[in-house]
Design an enzyme around this catalytic site. Structure first.
Site, PDB file in Angstrom:
ATOM      1  NE  ARG A 156      47.018  30.133  45.615  1.00 22.54           N
ATOM      2  CZ  ARG A 156      47.338  29.528  46.744  1.00 22.54           C
ATOM      3  NH1 ARG A 156      47.472  28.214  46.760  1.00 22.54           N
ATOM      4  NH2 ARG A 156      47.517  30.192  47.841  1.00 22.54           N
TER       5      ARG A 156
ATOM      6  CB  THR B  31      37.790  28.931  44.512  1.00 22.29           C
ATOM      7  OG1 THR B  31      38.639  29.587  43.559  1.00 22.29           O
ATOM      8  CG2 THR B  31      36.410  29.557  44.478  1.00 22.29           C
TER       9      THR B  31
ATOM     10  CG  ASP C 296      51.853  36.317  47.471  1.00 23.17           C
ATOM     11  OD1 ASP C 296      52.574  36.518  46.471  1.00 23.17           O
ATOM     12  OD2 ASP C 296      50.629  36.154  47.394  1.00 23.17           O
TER      13      ASP C 296
ATOM     14  CG  ASP D 193      52.160  40.105  47.367  1.00 24.65           C
ATOM     15  OD1 ASP D 193      51.905  40.666  46.283  1.00 24.65           O
ATOM     16  OD2 ASP D 193      51.285  39.684  48.140  1.00 24.65           O
TER      17      ASP D 193
HETATM   18  C1  PRP Z   1      51.158  31.754  43.387  1.00 25.43           C
HETATM   19  C2  PRP Z   1      52.394  31.005  42.916  1.00 25.43           C
HETATM   20  C3  PRP Z   1      51.801  29.937  42.039  1.00 25.43           C
HETATM   21  C4  PRP Z   1      50.523  29.600  42.752  1.00 25.43           C
HETATM   22  C5  PRP Z   1      50.748  28.336  43.536  1.00 25.43           C
HETATM   23  O1  PRP Z   1      50.725  32.615  42.420  1.00 25.43           O
HETATM   24  O2  PRP Z   1      53.315  31.824  42.253  1.00 25.43           O
HETATM   25  O3  PRP Z   1      51.548  30.348  40.715  1.00 25.43           O
HETATM   26  O4  PRP Z   1      50.230  30.692  43.627  1.00 25.43           O
HETATM   27  O5  PRP Z   1      49.564  27.927  44.109  1.00 25.43           O
HETATM   28  P1  PRP Z   1      48.803  26.587  43.691  1.00 25.43           P
HETATM   29  O6  PRP Z   1      49.845  25.521  43.593  1.00 25.43           O
HETATM   30  O7  PRP Z   1      47.858  26.380  44.838  1.00 25.43           O
HETATM   31  O8  PRP Z   1      48.082  26.837  42.404  1.00 25.43           O
HETATM   32  P2  PRP Z   1      49.541  33.665  42.675  1.00 25.43           P
HETATM   33  O9  PRP Z   1      48.234  33.083  42.340  1.00 25.43           O
HETATM   34  O10 PRP Z   1      49.684  34.239  44.063  1.00 25.43           O
HETATM   35  O11 PRP Z   1      49.838  34.765  41.580  1.00 25.43           O
HETATM   36  P3  PRP Z   1      51.059  35.782  41.412  1.00 25.43           P
HETATM   37  O12 PRP Z   1      52.271  34.966  41.020  1.00 25.43           O
HETATM   38  O13 PRP Z   1      50.606  36.673  40.324  1.00 25.43           O
HETATM   39  O14 PRP Z   1      51.271  36.491  42.717  1.00 25.43           O
HETATM   40  N1  URA Z   2      51.545  31.072  46.513  1.00 27.90           N
HETATM   41  C1  URA Z   2      52.562  31.681  47.165  1.00 27.90           C
HETATM   42  O1  URA Z   2      53.121  32.687  46.691  1.00 27.90           O
HETATM   43  N2  URA Z   2      52.930  31.166  48.344  1.00 27.90           N
HETATM   44  C2  URA Z   2      52.356  30.094  48.889  1.00 27.90           C
HETATM   45  O2  URA Z   2      52.762  29.669  49.973  1.00 27.90           O
HETATM   46  C3  URA Z   2      51.305  29.480  48.184  1.00 27.90           C
HETATM   47  C4  URA Z   2      50.919  29.988  46.993  1.00 27.90           C
END
Ligand code: PRP
Ligand code: URA
Length: 209
Positions: free
Chosen positions: A104, A108, A200, A203
């Site tokens: 994400r 945005t 997160d 993380d």
């Molecule tokens: C997080 C999560 C989803 C997304 C959810 O990933 O694992 O993929 O955000 O958010 P949304 O429903 O608003 O799209 P992130 O973008 O943090 O990436 P990562 O898994 O690499 O940490």
């Molecule tokens: N992605 C995450 O990892 N946690 C949230 O709460 C939303 C998006």
């Protein structure tokens, strides 16, 4: 309209509570996520195809049922979706695994694609798309579009925690995709994080913050 399945089994809820606790470290977080994935997998695969197989028990021959595991693909959304793969593979060891890389944009909150590698024959398989967090639903919806562009017609979305917004978006844009979650939380905050959520997920799985 796609169905929302909330898996409220006591063991799933118990493990999720430990995962939500900010004092829980990455090692325990990962192990619990794997365990929950296996437990949720029972429900997600409840109607998976069975085939007949002839075997011989110590008593006699019989025709018995066997899971046709070749018909399943697990597709995690990188990174955090990886945390659900091992638990599902424990259930269906011969499933194939594809990967969709999305993150994400921090301002945005819109998903950005950076990777896609799927099994060649994915269109003939039931696909379990995994991601622990369904927040705005943008990442899940984009990943579902990528799967549909490859010809997939039987897609299930397996998440741990969802926000009402994410559920509504997937149901509106992909009414053919059933959603499996352990909890639907209250709302999204100004950073599009789920409240109360678990922070997160990527993380916390990989210890990057
Ligand atoms: C997080 C999560 C989803 C997304 C959810 O990933 O694992 O993929 O955000 O958010 P949304 O429903 O608003 O799209 P992130 O973008 O943090 O990436 P990562 O898994 O690499 O940490
Ligand atoms: N992605 C995450 O990892 N946690 C949230 O709460 C939303 C998006």
């Amino acid at each position: 309209m796609s169905q929302l399945h909330v898996i409220n089994h006591p063991m799933v809820q118990h493990k999720l509570t430990i995962m939500r606790d900010k004092e829980t470290g990455s090692k325990d977080f990962r192990e619990l996520l794997k365990e929950i994935a296996m437990l949720m997998g029972y429900e997600v695969t409840r109607d998976i195809a069975l085939e007949d197989v002839c075997i011989e028990t110590p008593i006699c021959k019989m025709t018995a049922k066997r899971v046709s595991g070749r018909k399943l693909a697990i597709v995690p959304i990188l990174r955090a979706g990886l945390g659900l793969v091992d638990g599902l593979l424990t259930l269906v060891p011969v499933a194939k695994v594809g990967h969709i890389g999305l993150y994400r944009n921090e301002e945005t909150h819109k998903p950005v694609v950076y990777y896609c590698k799927l099994p060649e024959d994915i269109q003939g398989r039931m696909v379990i798309l995994t991601d622990p967090m369904l927040a705005t639903g943008g990442s899940a919806c984009d990943a579902i579009v990528m799967l549909k562009e490859r010809g997939c017609t039987n897609i299930r979305l397996m998440c741990l925690v969802a926000a009402p917004d994410g559920v509504a978006k997937v149901q509106a844009e992909h009414p053919d995709v059933d959603i499996y979650v352990a909890a639907v939380d209250d709302h999204l905050n100004e950073n599009a994080y789920i409240v109360p959520g678990l922070g997160d997920a990527g993380d916390r799985i990989f210890g990057t913050k």
